[in-house]
Structure formats: structure tokens, C-alpha cells
Write a protein that holds these residues in place. Sequence first.
Motif, PDB file in Angstrom:
ATOM      1  N   LEU A 107      25.506  44.983  -0.081  1.00  0.00           N
ATOM      2  CA  LEU A 107      24.033  43.744  -0.215  1.00  0.00           C
ATOM      3  C   LEU A 107      23.048  43.945   0.325  1.00  0.00           C
ATOM      4  O   LEU A 107      23.296  43.593   1.633  1.00  0.00           O
ATOM      5  N   PHE A 108      22.368  43.602   0.170  1.00  0.00           N
ATOM      6  CA  PHE A 108      20.782  43.266   1.109  1.00  0.00           C
ATOM      7  C   PHE A 108      20.329  42.668   0.230  1.00  0.00           C
ATOM      8  O   PHE A 108      20.105  41.607  -0.604  1.00  0.00           O
ATOM      9  N   GLU A 109      20.558  41.190   1.215  1.00  0.00           N
ATOM     10  CA  GLU A 109      19.335  39.899   1.188  1.00  0.00           C
ATOM     11  C   GLU A 109      18.337  40.194   1.510  1.00  0.00           C
ATOM     12  O   GLU A 109      17.946  40.264   2.826  1.00  0.00           O
ATOM     13  N   VAL A 110      17.186  40.090   0.591  1.00  0.00           N
ATOM     14  CA  VAL A 110      15.297  40.864   1.197  1.00  0.00           C
ATOM     15  C   VAL A 110      14.390  39.277   0.841  1.00  0.00           C
ATOM     16  O   VAL A 110      14.969  38.405  -0.161  1.00  0.00           O
ATOM     17  N   ARG A 111      14.035  39.420   1.714  1.00  0.00           N
ATOM     18  CA  ARG A 111      13.016  38.500   0.830  1.00  0.00           C
ATOM     19  C   ARG A 111      11.328  38.773   1.525  1.00  0.00           C
ATOM     20  O   ARG A 111      10.819  40.174   2.261  1.00  0.00           O
ATOM     21  N   GLN A 112      10.570  38.761   0.506  1.00  0.00           N
ATOM     22  CA  GLN A 112       8.931  39.160   0.673  1.00  0.00           C
ATOM     23  C   GLN A 112       8.115  38.080   0.431  1.00  0.00           C
ATOM     24  O   GLN A 112       8.265  36.869  -0.897  1.00  0.00           O
TER      25      GLN A 112
ATOM     26  N   GLY B 200      15.656  37.709  -2.973  1.00  0.00           N
ATOM     27  CA  GLY B 200      16.637  37.864  -3.589  1.00  0.00           C
ATOM     28  C   GLY B 200      17.898  39.352  -3.148  1.00  0.00           C
ATOM     29  O   GLY B 200      17.622  39.104  -2.144  1.00  0.00           O
ATOM     30  N   VAL B 201      18.147  39.460  -4.229  1.00  0.00           N
ATOM     31  CA  VAL B 201      19.527  40.281  -3.414  1.00  0.00           C
ATOM     32  C   VAL B 201      19.097  42.231  -4.214  1.00  0.00           C
ATOM     33  O   VAL B 201      18.979  42.377  -5.579  1.00  0.00           O
TER      34      VAL B 201
ATOM     35  N   GLN C 235      12.589  36.827  -6.572  1.00  0.00           N
ATOM     36  CA  GLN C 235      11.859  35.233  -6.725  1.00  0.00           C
ATOM     37  C   GLN C 235      12.094  33.813  -6.646  1.00  0.00           C
ATOM     38  O   GLN C 235      11.697  32.670  -6.819  1.00  0.00           O
ATOM     39  N   PHE C 236      13.285  33.543  -5.846  1.00  0.00           N
ATOM     40  CA  PHE C 236      13.522  32.679  -5.392  1.00  0.00           C
ATOM     41  C   PHE C 236      13.259  32.441  -3.722  1.00  0.00           C
ATOM     42  O   PHE C 236      12.680  32.901  -3.488  1.00  0.00           O
ATOM     43  N   GLY C 237      12.925  29.983  -4.257  1.00  0.00           N
ATOM     44  CA  GLY C 237      12.666  30.274  -3.135  1.00  0.00           C
ATOM     45  C   GLY C 237      13.447  30.290  -1.562  1.00  0.00           C
ATOM     46  O   GLY C 237      13.227  30.688  -0.227  1.00  0.00           O
ATOM     47  N   SER C 238      14.952  30.179  -2.173  1.00  0.00           N
ATOM     48  CA  SER C 238      15.890  30.546  -1.117  1.00  0.00           C
ATOM     49  C   SER C 238      17.586  31.310  -1.890  1.00  0.00           C
ATOM     50  O   SER C 238      18.114  30.784  -3.039  1.00  0.00           O
TER      51      SER C 238
ATOM     52  N   SER D 197      17.286  28.745  -5.358  1.00  0.00           N
ATOM     53  CA  SER D 197      17.119  27.427  -5.582  1.00  0.00           C
ATOM     54  C   SER D 197      15.054  28.148  -6.063  1.00  0.00           C
ATOM     55  O   SER D 197      15.136  29.494  -5.633  1.00  0.00           O
ATOM     56  N   GLN D 198      14.752  27.435  -6.806  1.00  0.00           N
ATOM     57  CA  GLN D 198      13.706  27.742  -6.998  1.00  0.00           C
ATOM     58  C   GLN D 198      12.744  26.027  -6.937  1.00  0.00           C
ATOM     59  O   GLN D 198      13.021  25.541  -7.952  1.00  0.00           O
ATOM     60  N   GLY D 199      11.903  25.899  -6.043  1.00  0.00           N
ATOM     61  CA  GLY D 199      11.753  24.346  -5.945  1.00  0.00           C
ATOM     62  C   GLY D 199      12.299  23.357  -5.837  1.00  0.00           C
ATOM     63  O   GLY D 199      13.383  23.540  -5.176  1.00  0.00           O
TER      64      GLY D 199
END
Length: 335
Positions: free
Chosen positions: A164-169, A174-175, A187-190, A204-206
Amino acid sequence: MTKNWVRRCVASSAQGLLVACALAAAGWAGASESVSAAEARFTDWPQAGRRIGADGALLTADGSRTLVPAGRYEHIVPAGRVAVVTRDRAWGLIDADGQAITALRYQHIEPFGERGAPQGFVVSGAQQRQGVLDAEGRVVTDAIWTQLRPVRLWPQDPSKTRWLFEVRQGHREGVLDAAGRAVLPVQFGSVSWVGSRSPWVIVSQGSLQGVCHAITGECPLPLSTKRYEAFDGVAEGAGLLSVRWVDRVGLLDDRLHELLAPVYSSIDALNTGGDGSVQVLAQFGLDRHQLVLAPDENGLWQVRQADRPRPLRARRDDHPLALRMGAVIDARYVP
């Protein structure tokens, strides 16, 4: 992932050490040096039945035909069934016949996966955006992510191993699955992985946290004020989660079933057994219980009282306030 494997090649080959450099990457490339001194200027590419000259030429195994002339590329480094090539600080891939798979458009290419047989490549494009190519050089996801990390899940059944790939924008994570499709939207903070054998991730989100399945995308524990974290002290990837609700702690098993109800003030691992079991100390008020957590023959975690409780140190202060103000008491009473 082996870091900067070709980057070292670029630095070394400037000193005429391309062959030695390619051999240093042999764990990925499967390259091997010819034994005789007369052939020392060649590096073998056994997966493709090719040889690479120190001058950057690509030849057939017997050297009778030149597939890529010297000088076309500054470096050719095997990576499984394809090879990474560079010229003027641009990176690309070629096949065993020397044909370009990707144009020289990337700023960096790094393989991931099994040694000698990469699962794919993480590529860096313009503005250091990252993407993924598969082992044949086909695009899995374009180089659009500010950060991308391959994650390998190792379940008990090796046939079910997957990437799988953990990505950040920007500031969102997201994954993606192995085909580049979004399993968990960005859409998640982490996104935090519970373990190498567990498909569960803590999102997490906020100030809110939840637990989602990184393969199906389902989130059986939706975002809430509960706090989750991987339980330390168990075998790597066991997938146990501690859950905190207000000032009480409990444990969830790797199926998110309640193993210990969230009624304890603390749960700490004491030691582990050779059978994968772990002895824990669960505290509730002034009561302290030594329990053993162990998977049964079906892999389901069970709880029982410890047969031979471990001797415990006496409390520094059994006053009820010590339980409610542990950090203050510890700071004042530790010698």
C-alpha cells in the motif's frame, strides 16, 4: 527501502567507479562482477542476460551486440527486469533491449520491494512531487504527492502480503492501494499504522481519532474523542490497540474486539513469552492485576490470570491522590 542507492552511483562514477558502484547496489539490481581481470570493466545483469560496460554501454551477455552505445547515458544501473538510467541529472528507465520505458523526466528514482526483484519505484518529479511506477515501469500514480511512502503488510499467510502507499498532499494524508486507487481519502491530519501484520490504521482529524481498515477502507471505529495507540510490549505487528476514554484505558484485539474493558487507570506490558503471549499489569484504583494475553490456536486473543505473578515494587504512595496525580507524585517522590 535502500536509501540513495543510485545517488551514490552518480557520485562514485564521477571518479570512474561505476562498476564498483553497481555492485554496491547488487542487493537490488542482482548485478555481479565478472571474475577475470580482463572482464573487470563489465557488470553482469543476470535477470536480463545483459552486460553493462564501465563506459555506459549495454551489451548482450556474450558481448557480440551493442544495444545501447557508450555515451548515450551517464549511468545504467540494473533494477530487476529494467534498469535505471541517468543523463544530465535526469532519470528514467530502460528495458533489457535498451528501449526507453520512461523519458528522462524524473529528478530521482528509487526501488522498493524484494532485493534483486523490486516491486516498483518511487519517483520524484517537478517540485519534488512523488509518484510510483511498477516493476515494469508503468505508472501506478503520477508524481503529484508531496510525500509518498510504500508500506508492506506481512500477514501470517505470506500469499496475502500486499503493498500500500501512504500519501500526503499538503497537510492531509491518505492511503492508496497497489493500483494507485484511494482506499482512505486524502483528508486526514495523520495516518498511523498499528503494525506490520495489521491492516488497521489510526486516523486523526483535528482533535478526533478513529480506526480504519487500510485494505477495505471501512472505519468501524469512527472519529471520536477516544484516543488510540498501538499497544507496546507485544510481538511486532500483533495489532493490539490501547483505547483511552477520558481517564480510563482498555485494550482491543487485532479484530477490534474488546479484550480489556476501558475501566483501568493504566495497562502496562511486563514481559513476553516465546509463544507470543504477553504478561500485563492492569491497575484499577488501588487494585493491581497481573494478566496474560495470548492468542489461541485460531489466532483469537484470550485473557487469563497470570499463573506466576511477577513480584511488583511497592507503591511510593498509596494515597488515592497519588492515583489521580501520578505525574506530580512521581516528580516529588523519585529520589
